[in-house]
Design an enzyme around this catalytic site. Structure first.
Site, short mmCIF file in Angstrom:
data_model
loop_
_atom_site.label_atom_id
_atom_site.label_comp_id
_atom_site.label_asym_id
_atom_site.label_seq_id
_atom_site.Cartn_x
_atom_site.Cartn_y
_atom_site.Cartn_z
N LEU A 24 23.05 47.56 63.70
CA LEU A 24 21.97 46.58 63.88
C LEU A 24 22.51 45.16 63.99
O LEU A 24 23.48 44.79 63.34
CB LEU A 24 20.98 46.70 62.72
CG LEU A 24 20.31 48.07 62.57
CD1 LEU A 24 19.33 48.06 61.39
CD2 LEU A 24 19.60 48.51 63.85
N GLU A 26 21.03 40.90 65.48
CA GLU A 26 19.83 40.06 65.49
C GLU A 26 18.84 40.40 66.60
O GLU A 26 17.69 39.97 66.55
CB GLU A 26 20.21 38.58 65.51
CG GLU A 26 20.64 38.04 64.15
CD GLU A 26 19.56 38.24 63.06
OE1 GLU A 26 18.36 38.11 63.35
OE2 GLU A 26 19.93 38.54 61.90
N HIS A 28 17.93 43.61 67.20
CA HIS A 28 17.09 44.51 66.41
C HIS A 28 16.29 43.70 65.38
O HIS A 28 15.12 44.01 65.10
CB HIS A 28 17.94 45.53 65.67
CG HIS A 28 18.81 46.37 66.54
ND1 HIS A 28 20.18 46.29 66.55
CD2 HIS A 28 18.50 47.34 67.45
CE1 HIS A 28 20.68 47.15 67.40
NE2 HIS A 28 19.69 47.80 67.98
N LYS A 140 15.46 43.52 76.62
CA LYS A 140 16.83 43.68 77.10
C LYS A 140 16.95 44.98 77.88
O LYS A 140 17.64 45.05 78.89
CB LYS A 140 17.79 43.69 75.91
CG LYS A 140 19.16 43.16 76.24
CD LYS A 140 20.17 44.24 76.50
CE LYS A 140 20.67 44.87 75.24
NZ LYS A 140 21.37 46.11 75.53
N GLN A 144 13.77 50.78 80.30
CA GLN A 144 13.40 51.67 79.20
C GLN A 144 12.00 51.32 78.68
O GLN A 144 11.18 52.21 78.43
CB GLN A 144 14.43 51.55 78.08
CG GLN A 144 14.00 52.16 76.75
CD GLN A 144 15.10 52.08 75.71
OE1 GLN A 144 16.07 52.81 75.79
NE2 GLN A 144 14.97 51.19 74.76
P1 AMP Z 1 19.43 50.17 70.67
O1 AMP Z 1 19.79 50.32 69.22
O2 AMP Z 1 20.46 49.43 71.47
O3 AMP Z 1 18.98 51.46 71.30
O4 AMP Z 1 18.17 49.22 70.72
C1 AMP Z 1 17.02 49.50 69.94
C2 AMP Z 1 15.91 48.57 70.35
O5 AMP Z 1 16.34 47.21 70.19
C3 AMP Z 1 15.55 48.71 71.85
O6 AMP Z 1 14.14 48.58 71.99
C4 AMP Z 1 16.27 47.57 72.47
O7 AMP Z 1 15.69 47.11 73.67
C5 AMP Z 1 16.19 46.51 71.40
N1 AMP Z 1 17.27 45.53 71.56
C6 AMP Z 1 18.60 45.78 71.65
N2 AMP Z 1 19.28 44.63 71.86
C7 AMP Z 1 18.35 43.65 71.93
C8 AMP Z 1 18.41 42.23 72.15
N3 AMP Z 1 19.56 41.60 72.35
N4 AMP Z 1 17.26 41.53 72.15
C9 AMP Z 1 16.07 42.17 71.97
N5 AMP Z 1 15.95 43.49 71.75
C10 AMP Z 1 17.07 44.22 71.74
#
Ligand code: AMP
Length: 262
Positions: A24, A26, A28, A140, A144
């Site tokens: 995780l 920022e 997340h 981001k 998806q």
């Molecule tokens: P992940 O753990 O990468 O699968 O991401 C989990 C959730 O967090 C997904 O909905 C991503 O789009 C979101 N997320 C990941 N990185 C960012 C970011 N830099 N800014 C905003 N949301 C993010």
């Protein structure tokens, strides 16, 4: 997990769900904070979902740090973290999956075959395990987000999908768990990605603004198209033709320009 959610419901709390793959950061954090503001019981899920990886080495090398993740969740006032292992999520052979056609076909869907089937299926499972009122997804991962929104509508999941803006490092690089895997040299180079997007945004806006500030002109269309098919451009790799039609008083004028992308 079901019992915790059911108990929160008996206390008349709304449920906020933030699905993640852990490590995780920022980005997340923004989703979790938003969920914390808007719902009474926040559930973070942490699961590196094997079925959405198209490359085994990407799955193996995906950063994992469950202790740090749980501490992060606690700091942000998350009520429950659900971190199943793969056997718990997929106890037997999986024969049922969710395929969102159309929006998942191109881009990530094309470069990562099977990726969105894995994502949609695991998110559908999470929606069933954690019947949330609101679920938070980052812009981001824009495609998806669109896939999940379509799935929720098409399959009548009674959940509101909440988009959250991208969180960036001070130099513009979008935060990502995978950034940890960059060498210092690669990390130095990576901000060029966001710079390129901003440059494209500026040139598109500059073109449109020149027309829109002229009150005598009404734009009918202003598009980048494939020079052969005149379909909207699929890839910025080859030449594209920028085409426009405007009305100047009662005169309709068209023009176009072939842009060779070097
Ligand atoms: P992940 O753990 O990468 O699968 O991401 C989990 C959730 O967090 C997904 O909905 C991503 O789009 C979101 N997320 C990941 N990185 C960012 C970011 N830099 N800014 C905003 N949301 C993010």
């Amino acid at each position: 997990m079901r019992e915790h959610v059911a108990s929160a419901r008996t206390h008349r709390l709304t449920i906020g769900l933030v699905p993640t793959m852990g490590a995780l950061h920022e980005g997340h954090g923004a989703l979790l904070r938003r969920a914390r503001e808007e719902t009474g019981y926040v559930v973070a899920t942490i699961f590196v979902n094997p079925t959405q990886f198209d490359r085994p080495d990407d799955f193996q090398k995906y950063p994992r740090d469950i202790d740090a993740d749980l501490a992060f969740c606690e700091r942000l006032g998350v009520d429950a973290a659900f971190a199943p292992d793969a056997k718990e999520m997929y106890p037997g052979e999986i024969m049922t999956s969710v395929d969102v056609t159309g929006v998942s076909a191109r881009l990530e869907g094309e470069f990562r075959p099977g990726h969105f089937r894995g994502v949609a299926t695991v998110v559908a499972k999470l929606f069933n395990i954690i019947p949330a009122d609101r679920a938070y997804f980052g812009e981001k991962d824009a495609q998806q987000l669109a896939v999940i929104q379509k799935m929720a509508v098409d399959l009548n999941f009674p959940v509101t999908i909440v988009p959250v803006p991208t969180v960036r490092e001070p130099d513009g690089l979008a935060m990502s768990s995978r950034n940890q895997r960059l060498t210092p040299e690669q990390r130095r180079i990576a901000p060029v990605i966001y710079k390129a997007l901003c440059a494209a945004e500026r040139s598109i806006q500059a073109g449109l603004e020149l027309l829109s500030v002229v009150p005598e002109i009404q734009v009918e269309y202003f598009e980048a198209v494939d020079p052969t098919t005149f379909e909207p451009v699929e890839k910025m790799a080859g030449p594209v033709r920028i085409v426009t039609a405007v009305r100047l008083g009662d005169v309709r004028l068209i023009d176009n320009l072939l842009v060779s992308i070097r």
